[in-house]
Design a protein around this motif. Sequence first.
Motif, PDB file in Angstrom:
ATOM      1  N   GLU A 167       0.908  -3.850   4.935  1.00 56.28           N
ATOM      2  CA  GLU A 167      -0.514  -3.604   5.142  1.00 56.28           C
ATOM      3  C   GLU A 167      -0.692  -2.403   6.059  1.00 56.28           C
ATOM      4  O   GLU A 167      -0.188  -2.384   7.175  1.00 56.28           O
ATOM      5  N   ARG A 168      -1.382  -1.391   5.557  1.00 54.16           N
ATOM      6  CA  ARG A 168      -1.663  -0.209   6.362  1.00 54.16           C
ATOM      7  C   ARG A 168      -2.787  -0.524   7.332  1.00 54.16           C
ATOM      8  O   ARG A 168      -3.627  -1.385   7.091  1.00 54.16           O
ATOM      9  N   ASN A 169      -2.806   0.198   8.409  1.00 53.13           N
ATOM     10  CA  ASN A 169      -3.849   0.029   9.410  1.00 53.13           C
ATOM     11  C   ASN A 169      -5.175   0.548   8.843  1.00 53.13           C
ATOM     12  O   ASN A 169      -5.290   1.722   8.502  1.00 53.13           O
ATOM     13  N   PRO A 170      -6.198  -0.302   8.756  1.00 52.33           N
ATOM     14  CA  PRO A 170      -7.475   0.134   8.170  1.00 52.33           C
ATOM     15  C   PRO A 170      -8.297   1.024   9.099  1.00 52.33           C
ATOM     16  O   PRO A 170      -9.253   1.651   8.654  1.00 52.33           O
ATOM     17  N   PHE A 171      -7.931   1.102  10.373  1.00 54.34           N
ATOM     18  CA  PHE A 171      -8.707   1.876  11.330  1.00 54.34           C
ATOM     19  C   PHE A 171      -8.257   3.335  11.430  1.00 54.34           C
ATOM     20  O   PHE A 171      -9.042   4.186  11.825  1.00 54.34           O
ATOM     21  N   GLN A 178      -6.693   6.730   9.611  1.00 54.60           N
ATOM     22  CA  GLN A 178      -6.456   7.415   8.342  1.00 54.60           C
ATOM     23  C   GLN A 178      -5.068   8.041   8.331  1.00 54.60           C
ATOM     24  O   GLN A 178      -4.514   8.379   9.375  1.00 54.60           O
ATOM     25  N   GLU A 179      -4.535   8.202   7.127  1.00 59.20           N
ATOM     26  CA  GLU A 179      -3.276   8.928   6.966  1.00 59.20           C
ATOM     27  C   GLU A 179      -3.545  10.411   7.224  1.00 59.20           C
ATOM     28  O   GLU A 179      -4.539  10.956   6.747  1.00 59.20           O
TER      29      GLU A 179
END
Length: 145
Positions: free
Chosen positions: A22-26, A28-29
């Motif tokens: 799960e990527r951090n939703p807060f 951005q890449e």
Amino acid sequence: MKYVPLFTFLLLFIACGKDNAERNPFLQETNFRFELNLNLPLYNGLNTIGNPVYVGNNGVGLRGVFVMKTSVDTYFAFEASCPNHIPNSCSTMTLDGQNVTCSCEDFEYSLFTGQLLNRPDDGERYFDLLFYRAVQSGNTVTISN
């Protein structure tokens, strides 16, 4: 013998799975590459284990990067924006020895591991620091994502 291809197909089908990371939703890449010259006085502290440096250059991470030498030939680099909320006026963390602190909630993170040290026990999902690649080549440490 005629079941070998079927068995192989089933084994491959079962072994292939979806990535559950799960990527951090807060946060951005962001794609960047930045080189630190360890001979420069600004980054000379990185020659010592456990001596972190903040790199706040434009285009390096979202809010800058904390870099620290963690062993003889290993460097860690972490995003300077707190990973547990959308970047805002208080989300750029500050150095506190070998830890960083987010002034929004007083969350404290280790620069040796990236872990949230004072994780609340309220059943909510909390993220550790966002890790960036840091590779040493001679007197240069390249940080990238």
